[in-house]
Design a protein around this motif. Sequence first.
Motif, PDB file in Angstrom:
ATOM      1  N   UNK A 210       0.788  -1.196  -0.089  1.00  9.91           N
ATOM      2  CA  UNK A 210       0.053   0.109   0.075  1.00  9.91           C
ATOM      3  C   UNK A 210       0.984   1.298   0.012  1.00  9.91           C
ATOM      4  N   UNK A 211       2.158   1.280   0.094  1.00 12.07           N
ATOM      5  CA  UNK A 211       2.860   2.303   0.379  1.00 12.07           C
ATOM      6  C   UNK A 211       3.299   2.835  -1.155  1.00 12.07           C
TER       7      UNK A 211
ATOM      8  N   UNK B 238       5.281   9.263  -2.002  1.00 20.55           N
ATOM      9  CA  UNK B 238       4.264   9.873  -1.123  1.00 20.55           C
ATOM     10  C   UNK B 238       4.534   9.513   0.373  1.00 20.55           C
ATOM     11  N   UNK B 239       4.781   8.138   0.414  1.00 25.89           N
ATOM     12  CA  UNK B 239       5.121   7.709   1.783  1.00 25.89           C
ATOM     13  C   UNK B 239       6.323   8.000   2.286  1.00 25.89           C
TER      14      UNK B 239
END
Length: 213
Positions: A48-49, A53-54
């Motif tokens: 999900x990373x 962004x993360x």
Amino acid sequence: MSNKPTGELYVISAASGTGKTSLIAALLERCPQLALSVSDTTRPARRGEIDGQHYHFIDAEDFRQGIAQQRYLEHAEVYGNYYGTSRERVEQAWASGRDVLLEIDVQGAEQVRQAFPDAALIFILPPSMATLEARLKGRGLDEPAVVQRRLDEARGEIAACEQFDWLLINDDFDRAVDDLEAVIAAWPLRRRRGIGHARCLLDAETNPITIKD
């Protein structure tokens, strides 16, 4: 990094499970002048990373070169993986007229203080250790041994919080966001920012400008 940045630098640290990430997300919605600096890391991306962004996911050799070339405002090795804040990205945000927010640990915060003494260091405290333990267990992400390790780490981080300028308690989420927003508004008005202006006023009185006809 320039000795005369064009924006403010805010650092937010907290023990795992304190709610720091959710608070920062809410703060960014309220304060569009803030730019969150996304750290580099050598650890693999989790499910999900999103890269950029993360974290910016890079390999260890690139990171070590960055350390040697002093490209990081702060960096640390945690459980065999590197994490760090790019000086260039911070300066780019300043150049665009934004203030910069860093979400980093206590170790990184101390490095930032050494490199940039005017940074605002903010530490988020849990209401109690029992609440923190309940939050960590309630996430259901970690085995009991990992939860215990995080609690042990939290005690060390909380013990170091006195080095921070602001200590905020996340016992009520909305109030904690209000407190963070108040710090962002108040920090540029602090005394040492006004001293330079006061001296300019006095210098102008001592050496008035004369206008010739």
